[in-house]
Design an enzyme around this catalytic site. Structure first.
Site, PDB file in Angstrom:
ATOM      1  CB  CYS A   1       3.110   6.623  -0.400  1.00 62.05           C
ATOM      2  SG  CYS A   1       1.638   6.473  -1.394  1.00 62.05           S
TER       3      CYS A   1
ATOM      4  NE  ARG B   1      -6.600   8.994  -3.469  1.00 69.42           N
ATOM      5  CZ  ARG B   1      -6.285   7.739  -3.756  1.00 69.42           C
ATOM      6  NH1 ARG B   1      -6.958   7.093  -4.692  1.00 69.42           N
ATOM      7  NH2 ARG B   1      -5.301   7.139  -3.123  1.00 69.42           N
TER       8      ARG B   1
ATOM      9  CD  GLN C   1      -5.360   4.675   0.093  1.00 67.38           C
ATOM     10  OE1 GLN C   1      -4.487   5.363   0.612  1.00 67.38           O
ATOM     11  NE2 GLN C   1      -5.278   4.243  -1.148  1.00 67.38           N
TER      12      GLN C   1
ATOM     13  CG  ASP D   1      -1.916   2.974   2.041  1.00 65.11           C
ATOM     14  OD1 ASP D   1      -1.554   2.059   1.280  1.00 65.11           O
ATOM     15  OD2 ASP D   1      -1.729   4.178   1.816  1.00 65.11           O
TER      16      ASP D   1
ATOM     17  CG  HIS E   1       3.405   2.562   1.820  1.00 64.67           C
ATOM     18  ND1 HIS E   1       2.413   3.186   2.533  1.00 64.67           N
ATOM     19  CD2 HIS E   1       3.144   2.812   0.507  1.00 64.67           C
ATOM     20  CE1 HIS E   1       1.600   3.805   1.691  1.00 64.67           C
ATOM     21  NE2 HIS E   1       2.022   3.595   0.453  1.00 64.67           N
TER      22      HIS E   1
ATOM     23  CE  LYS F   1      -3.516  -0.030 -11.162  1.00 63.44           C
ATOM     24  NZ  LYS F   1      -4.695   0.641 -10.692  1.00 63.44           N
TER      25      LYS F   1
ATOM     26  CG  HIS G   1       2.573   2.136  -2.959  1.00 65.69           C
ATOM     27  ND1 HIS G   1       2.447   3.417  -2.507  1.00 65.69           N
ATOM     28  CD2 HIS G   1       3.654   2.132  -3.772  1.00 65.69           C
ATOM     29  CE1 HIS G   1       3.406   4.163  -3.031  1.00 65.69           C
ATOM     30  NE2 HIS G   1       4.153   3.411  -3.807  1.00 65.69           N
TER      31      HIS G   1
HETATM   32 ZN    ZN Z   1       1.206   4.218  -1.254  1.00 62.69          ZN
END
Ligand code: ZN
Ligand code: ZN
Length: 679
Positions: free
Chosen positions: A370, A399, A417, A419, A421, A505, A551
């Site tokens: 992010c 992580r 991910q 991912d 945004h 979420k 996200h």
């Molecule tokens: Zn994010």
């Protein structure tokens, strides 16, 4: 005994006036003796707090507090059929079909297990024995470890306890007396539980069956005879209170069902799950590995896994572009300052790799993408015309997971991910979230999952400090997400306290071929990061405004999604994903030139081909391709060569078909193009 009258509300709307002290069993019998016989326990919901139609679950059987702490009379709870009712209540009889019934049965089975153990090994000291997701366990302290033979003897003794059909009877004793007895007998674990979960002056609750007595608040099935199908499954060590300085306990696991049939199905499912284990298939099909020298939780994609990943990623990137996303790439590490600005240093530090010192600053591996996408957004002025800005990346994140908690591709320390945004105006939130949900559904459908479950995770009002952002924004965000789901007619479950620190979420959990749930896609709301990074856009009014941020990750983690795919398909991937789509088996060496021609044509058509040119028997080659779960195996000799044909063996089918090579190619290309899950 009081002669006071209480009111009992039944699920069908009937209301019974009964004397205080009446039991659920008596009420069940008055409705129908058959219902009484089928009942296991009763669910009570106080009249004042009950909302009709709300399904209340039993407390989590694994929590000690849930097992021992005093019942909250104002909250819904499960009770024994023989529990005297002393206040007006809603009452629902819990029959064997009710999911809570299984928990009650399994906890009762744990008592049966402990009864058997004490009869065989009177020196054993009792810990506790909760129900679990798939069965139950009981912890024992005994100097001598139990052996496999002991477990078999225990299971046999359990059958005797069940055959004796002993009633589970609840008894009470003054706390001080109970503690004195446990102390005298050296029952250090029971002393601990009573001390921790009861208060001086309390009456302590026990359950007796035959000569066996256990500190417990229940509820239990009426008698040991109700435990109709059970099995002792395994033995494990566990330190008392999880502390390795404490004595080591022996935890005996088992499972129980209301019928032998259900238990057989359970073990068949476990066997099937083991057959599909992605760690086993990953090795067998040479898809990926985890290397001891490199470290736990770090995934090595081998060529065959790598090609599947490429297909997954290509599909995802194409789809992102088609849906108005822009692709970005960002680094794997950043200065700690960035994580301070984003708040990860405060809210997420425990999940991050420890910082590393370089000559100019401290750096950390990224746990999320992010802040990087935010820096791209922030790098140039934005106007309302630029919104929504949708940045997508297949971003590697790291992580920290505790050593020993990693599990194949499912729980790792480094993963990718898919991912994205989305920066947008508040007025665009609902349409953006809605588009994300459509995209998530497309992912599931394309990869062969037809069923999914949706959860809306919200905050926990009692734990306000854990969440960043204003109440107003939280409420607005929760409402927006709920609106989208309602507008789409998607059923969802609200999960209080499950939100991430920066916003609520939507989680999409897919259901695999074995009916297991997997958390993958997530669409998260965020008012927090745009504020922390002082993001702006110039509105139509010419003024500066703060965008909101969504996200979202749809595969979730590429590694995890791959693991789920392997298990869902048991390694027999659909044609478009299969690492080798077509295996070529020339019958003898003299067919090698024709094999080359077939290979070249298949490759020219974009298909992934492997030729087995070894000087081996035809059947051995076919078997090897079959073991690799290759979708199509083409066999050819003189006859096929002269006619320009191939003999096609299709995975999972017994019949073979001879067809012109061109026909096969056209068919295979079509199946790949439509991402067919059928061959
Ligand atoms: Zn994010
Ligand atoms: Zn119990």
């Amino acid at each position: 005994m009081s002669t006071q009258t209480i009111t009992v509300h039944l699920p069908d709307g009937a209301i019974r006036e009964v004397p205080s002290g009446t039991t659920p069993l008596e009420i069940a019998n008055s409705v129908s003796p058959r219902l009484a016989a089928a009942s296991v326990a009763a669910r009570l919901t106080p009249v004042s707090t009950a909302a009709t139609g709300v399904q209340i679950s039993a407390p989590n059987g694994q929590s000690e507090a849930a097992m021992y702490a005093a019942e909250d009379a104002a909250a819904p709870r499960l009770v024994d059929l023989s529990a005297p009712l002393t206040a007006s209540t809603r009452l629902e009889l819990v029959t064997e079909k009710d999911p809570d019934a299984l928990k009650v049965l399994r906890h009762s089975s744990a008592h049966v297990l402990a009864t058997a153990v004490l009869e065989l090994f009177p020196e054993a000291k009792l810990g506790h024995g909760p129900a679990t997701e798939s069965g139950f366990f009981y912890d024992f302290y005994r100097e001598k470890p139990f052996t496999t033979e002991d477990l078999a003897a225990i299971e046999k003794k359990m059958a005797e306890v069940v055959a004796r059909d002993e009633k589970f009877v609840r008894e009470y004793e003054p706390r001080e007396q109970a503690l004195a007895e446990f102390d005298r007998d050296g029952d250090f674990m029971k002393t601990h539980f009573v001390t921790k979960f009861t208060a001086p002056g309390d009456q302590v609750s026990f359950y007796r069956n035959g000569k066996f007595v256990d500190f417990c608040r229940g509820p239990h099935v009426p008698s040991t005879g109700r435990v109709k199908a059970f099995k002792v499954t395994n033995l494990a060590g566990a330190y008392w209170l999880g502390d390795e300085k404490n004595p080591q306990l022996q935890r005996i696991y088992g499972t129980a069902f209301f019928s032998k049939k259900e238990m057989d199905e359970h073990f068949a499912r476990l066997e099937e799950a083991a057959r599909r284990d992605h760690r086993v298939l990953g090795k067998q099909l040479d898809l990926f590995s985890i290397q001891d020298l490199a470290g736990a939780g770090l995934i090595f994609w081998h060529p065959k896994g790598g090609i599947i990943r490429k297909v997954m990623e290509d599909w995802m990137r194409e789809e992102c572009l088609r849906r108005g996303y822009q692709l970005v790439y960002t680094p794997h590490v950043a200065r700690v300052n960035l994580w301070q600005t984003s708040g990860h240093e405060g809210f997420y530090a425990a999940n991050m790799f420890t910082p590393m010192e370089l000559d100019d600053a401290m750096y950390r591996m990224k746990p999320m993408n992010c802040p990087f996408h935010i820096l791209i957004y922030k790098n140039s002025p934005k106007s309302y015309r630029d919104l929504p800005a949708r940045y997508a990346e297949l971003g590697n994140v790291y992580r920290y997971e505790r050593s020993g908690t990693m599990h194949g591709l499912l729980r790792v320390r480094g993963f990718t991910q898919d991912d994205a945004h989305i920066f947008c105006m508040p007025s665009q939130i609902e349409s953006e979230v809605s588009a994300c949900i459509d995209f998530a559904e497309a992912v599931l459908k394309t990869f062969g999952f037809s069923e999914f479950k949706v959860e809306l995770s919200t905050w926990d009002l009692n734990d306000r400090a854990h969440y960043a952002g204003s109440d107003e924004n939280w409420n607005l965000a929760i409402q927006s997400l709920g609106n989208v789901l309602k507008a789409k007619g998607i059923e969802y479950k609200t999960m209080p306290g499950e939100a991430v620190f920066y916003g609520p979420k939507i989680d999409v959990k897919l259901v695999d071929v074995l009916g297991r749930l997997w958390q993958l896609s997530t669409v998260q709301f965020d008012f927090n990061l745009p504020a922390r990074f002082e993001l702006e856009y110039i509105g139509e009014d010419g003024e500066r405004h703060q965008p909101v941020m969504v996200h979202r990750a749809l595969f979730g983690s590429v590694e995890r999604f791959f693991g789920v795919l392997i298990e869902h398909y048991a390694g027999a991937f659909p044609l478009w994903l299969a690492p080798v789509q077509v295996g070529l088996v020339p019958i003898s060496e003299r067919h090698a030139p024709y094999a080359q021609k077939v290979e070249a044509e298949l490759k020219a058509a974009g298909l992934r081909v492997e030729v087995d040119a070894r000087n081996e028997k035809m059947n051995a080659k076919i078997r090897d391709f079959a073991l690799q779960k290759t979708p199509y195996i083409l066999v050819f000799g003189d006859k096929e060569e002269s006619a320009g044909r191939v003999n096609v063996r299709t995975r999972g089918k017994t019949e073979q078909t001879s067809m012109p090579l061109a026909t096969f190619i056209a068919k295979a290309k079509e199946l790949v193009a439509i991402q067919s899950t059928e061959l």
